[in-house]
Motif scaffolding. Structure first.
Motif: not given
Length: 200
Positions: A74-94
């Motif tokens: 679903t569309f909300p799931g897609i939006c949530l996935t994009w937001g979470l992976i960006v957050m995770v990568m910022i915290y991981s390699v930022g």
């Protein structure tokens, strides 16, 4: 008349513009990187490549799964996935690369004198390599045919779509520049690569 703090900040900006760094990660010495700037740049490029790879792999991958398997995400799931992976990568390699993951962000930081222009081409190449590798991985994993196109196609004229993209990109850069390049912002580790001290 400028204060002592402003003088130090101007000196740091001047060093950033000239690509001069006294350390790798804001004063943190690690086993891998101690002082040679070429090693530090290589670590930053690898971090950008990995971060961009996982953002594109997860974000585009969830769209692929949603289209191929009947809209299960679903569309909300897609939006949530994009937001979470960006957050995770910022915290991981930022803390290593600054977590740009986007050529527009890299160029914006350089324009605002928070990133050396000499490193911009390298960063963009690492980001493009990460996104291309992620796309190739998805093509290998899923049976993707020309009919199963997952991109967005403008429903109106191409000119209106282009104007919309320019406005949305400007908004994104406006927010990132305001949050990540202003000294009064709380999340300055994204640009300055300084560690966050957490007291337990």
């Amino acid at each position: 008349m400028t204060s002592h703090g402003e003088g130090i900040e101007d000196e740091q900006i001047s060093r950033i513009e000239n690509g001069i760094a006294t350390d790798c990660h804001g004063g943190i010495e690690t086993v891998i990187c101690t002082s040679p700037s070429i090693i530090c740049l290589m670590q930053k490029l690898i971090a950008e490549l990995i971060g961009t790879y996982f953002i594109m792999f997860s974000g585009c991958g969830v769209v692929v799964v949603n289209v191929l398997y009947g809209g299960t995400v679903t569309f909300p799931g897609i939006c949530l996935t994009w937001g979470l992976i960006v957050m995770v990568m910022i915290y991981s390699v930022g803390h290593i690369s600054g977590a740009h993951f986007n050529p527009a962000v890299t160029i914006s930081f350089a324009v605002f004198r928070r990133f050396p222009w000499s490193q911009v081409p390298s960063y963009i190449c690492a980001q493009l390599a990460g996104s291309l590798l992620a796309s190739l991985t998805l093509k290998i994993m899923f049976k993707i045919t020309p009919e199963a196109y997952f991109g967005t196609i403008p429903t109106d004229s191409n000119v209106r779509a282009l104007v919309s993209e320019i406005i949305i990109s400007f908004l994104l850069m406006f927010v990132i520049s305001g949050v990540a390049t202003d000294n009064r912002a709380k999340i300055d580790f994204i640009v300055k690569s300084t560690p966050i001290n957490v007291d337990y």
